[in-house]
Design a protein around this motif. Structure first.
Motif, short mmCIF file in Angstrom:
data_model
loop_
_atom_site.label_atom_id
_atom_site.label_comp_id
_atom_site.label_asym_id
_atom_site.label_seq_id
_atom_site.Cartn_x
_atom_site.Cartn_y
_atom_site.Cartn_z
N GLN A 66 9.35 -29.65 36.56
CA GLN A 66 7.68 -30.14 37.00
C GLN A 66 8.61 -30.16 38.55
OE1 GLN A 66 5.07 -32.26 34.40
NE2 GLN A 66 3.77 -31.21 35.39
N VAL A 69 10.09 -28.15 41.09
CA VAL A 69 9.27 -27.76 41.34
C VAL A 69 8.60 -28.04 42.54
CG1 VAL A 69 6.67 -25.96 41.63
CG2 VAL A 69 8.21 -26.21 39.44
N PHE A 114 10.14 -19.81 40.91
CA PHE A 114 9.75 -20.34 39.29
C PHE A 114 8.18 -19.27 38.06
CE2 PHE A 114 11.13 -23.50 42.22
CZ PHE A 114 11.66 -23.89 41.01
N GLY A 118 9.32 -19.29 35.00
CA GLY A 118 8.41 -20.38 33.49
C GLY A 118 8.47 -19.24 32.76
N MET A 149 4.47 -23.81 35.08
CA MET A 149 5.12 -23.08 36.32
C MET A 149 5.53 -21.47 36.11
SD MET A 149 9.11 -24.85 34.76
CE MET A 149 10.34 -23.38 36.09
N SER A 152 2.53 -21.67 39.14
CA SER A 152 2.80 -22.19 40.01
C SER A 152 2.56 -21.49 41.39
CB SER A 152 4.38 -22.48 39.94
OG SER A 152 4.74 -21.46 40.42
#
Length: 467
Positions: A66, A69, A114, A118, A149, A152
């Motif tokens: 996290q 990101v 991402f 994920g 993710m 996101s």
């Protein structure tokens, strides 16, 4: 209001308004919104902790990815902020607009990266931390992090549109955006986690869904605010072409910031691996610490978001005295905020931990941990503001160097050595030790910045400095 008039208003605000008033006008809305962001992160964990300590540990173990990101989103935003605000200071509005459009493209590419991670990286990521020790934590963690993710796009959209608002001085609309997302998350958390209002009980998956919905709401609000109020920037991508030079300028500032914050992801991952060998409770305490410290640090980061365009604009406009006063004032504000955090960690750690439904073991470990870690608040304020100055003046590589030395060269090795020599209670001393090193290196870099960049600027009297 036409574009020419709104550009003149931005110039009057950034270049003429008294510094004290400007810093508060730019920073206070961001500080409030970041405080609310921290609050809903804490609320998220409070609700998850009511499910079980294993659920809290599962969410805590997601923090490194996290953080990655957020590192990419925030770091890219730092680059956009610096380049766009400097362009406005130079009165180069065409370059400012091109910077915004190329920044949007970079955020789209970041989301696609991402999205793929994920699907392919979450299970190996959890397996490497847990080593097969807890199938229940593994299952909840994979469920939570996959949702965060894969969806996101909300957080990247939020970063993009909010950075355009802050770069042009419209931080109050950025605050509105973040408040919208935070309130949405807080309202949805109990409903989706515990299955209220006739909805099914979703557990940690509900927490993840509430998070991404909140991010999407914030992105939508920020987009609407840009369309209606941000006339300095034209968000039409019709005829858009990539500008490699501008992307290079954005990433010249942004990549060091991305690396700097990504190092925090690596550090958290390593700390989780060190602490999980003691117990999952120790890992949960570490996760709770990060949630709690964000409540005190996030307003300082909001201050950073507010002063970055001021410093960059002052540099572009050759306004030396305004820049120096901005830096000094922000350091005083940051010190006051983190002194309050230090007092909380030292005086009432048990109150803070009770919010997370702490067990007896978690309370015992956590109180000792918070009191030791809390000492680094007394130093961190200087390092944070110094890093902001580096980034605003195009020297984000200094921030990267400081971050690497603090988190990888000192903190993680110190934690490992202290774990071997003194056990769990000794591990927490790695944080103040690392912060002392960060203070020393930040001081050296700031002195160099002053000598080479700030001091050579002309000594002319800047409007609004003495007011």
């Amino acid at each position: 209001m036409d574009s020419k008039n709104t550009k003149q208003m931005t110039e009057n605000k950034m270049g003429v308004m008294p510094v004290n008033k400007l810093v508060w006008n730019m920073s206070f809305p961001m500080m409030v919104s970041m405080l609310v962001q921290a609050l809903y992160n804490i609320v998220d964990s409070i609700f998850v902790a009511q499910l079980s300590e294993d659920a809290l540990t599962a969410v805590s173990l997601a923090f490194p990815l996290q953080t990655l990101v957020i590192a990419v989103g925030a770091g890219t935003g730092v680059g956009i902020n610096a380049v766009l605000s400097k362009s406005l200071g130079e009165k180069n509005f065409k370059k400012a607009n091109a910077t915004a459009l190329n920044g949007g493209f970079l955020y789209l590419m970041s989301y696609l990266l991402f999205l793929v991670l994920g699907f392919v990286a979450v299970k190996p990521f959890y397996a490497s931390q847990l080593k097969g020790s807890s199938p229940e934590i593994f299952g909840m963690g994979v469920q939570y992090l996959s949702i965060v993710m894969i969806f996101s796009m909300g957080i990247f959209g939020q970063f993009f549109f909010e950075r355009l608002l802050t770069s042009t001085g419209k931080t109050v609309f950025s605050m509105v955006s973040q408040l919208s997302g935070a309130i949405t998350n807080i309202v949805l958390d109990p409903i989706l986690i515990f299955g209220l209002l006739g909805l099914p009980k979703m557990g940690v998956a509900g927490a993840a869904i509430a998070t991404v919905i909140g991010q999407c709401v914030a992105a939508a609000v920020a987009f609407a605010c840009n369309l209606k109020y941000n006339h300095e920037i034209d968000l039409s991508f019709k005829g858009f072409r990539l500008n490699r030079a501008l992307i290079g300028n954005i990433y010249m500032v942004g990549i060091p910031s991305i690396i700097m914050q990504s190092i925090g992801s690596v550090m958290t991952y390593c700390m989780n691996k060190i602490l999980i060998d003691f117990s999952s409770t120790a890992t949960a305490v570490f996760g709770v610490y990060f949630k709690l410290q964000s409540f005190f640090f996030m307003p300082v980061f909001g201050l950073n978001n507010g002063i970055t365009p001021i410093i960059a604009y002052s540099y572009g406009a050759q306004q030396k005295r305004r820049m120096i006063k901005t830096i000094k004032l922000s350091m005083r504000i940051a010190f006051g905020l983190l002194l309050f955090g230090f007092a909380g960690f030292e005086l009432v750690p048990q109150v803070l931990l009770k919010m997370f439904d702490a067990s007896g073991e978690m309370m015992e470990i956590g109180c000792r941990a918070l009191r030791v870690i809390g000492f680094h608040f007394l130093i961190a304020w200087f390092c944070i503001i110094a890093g902001t100055v580096f980034q605003a003046l195009g020297k984000a590589v200094y921030s990267m160097i400081v971050s690497i030395m603090r988190q990888l060269v000192v903190l993680v090795p110190a934690a490992y050595i202290l774990a071997e020599l003194g056990g769990l209670d000794a591990v927490w001393w790695a944080f103040p030790i690392a912060e002392l090193m960060s203070f020393a290196v930040s001081s050296i870099c700031l002195a160099n910045i002053y000598k080479k960049i700030i001091k050579p600027l002309p000594e002319g009297r800047d409007v609004g400095v003495s007011s």
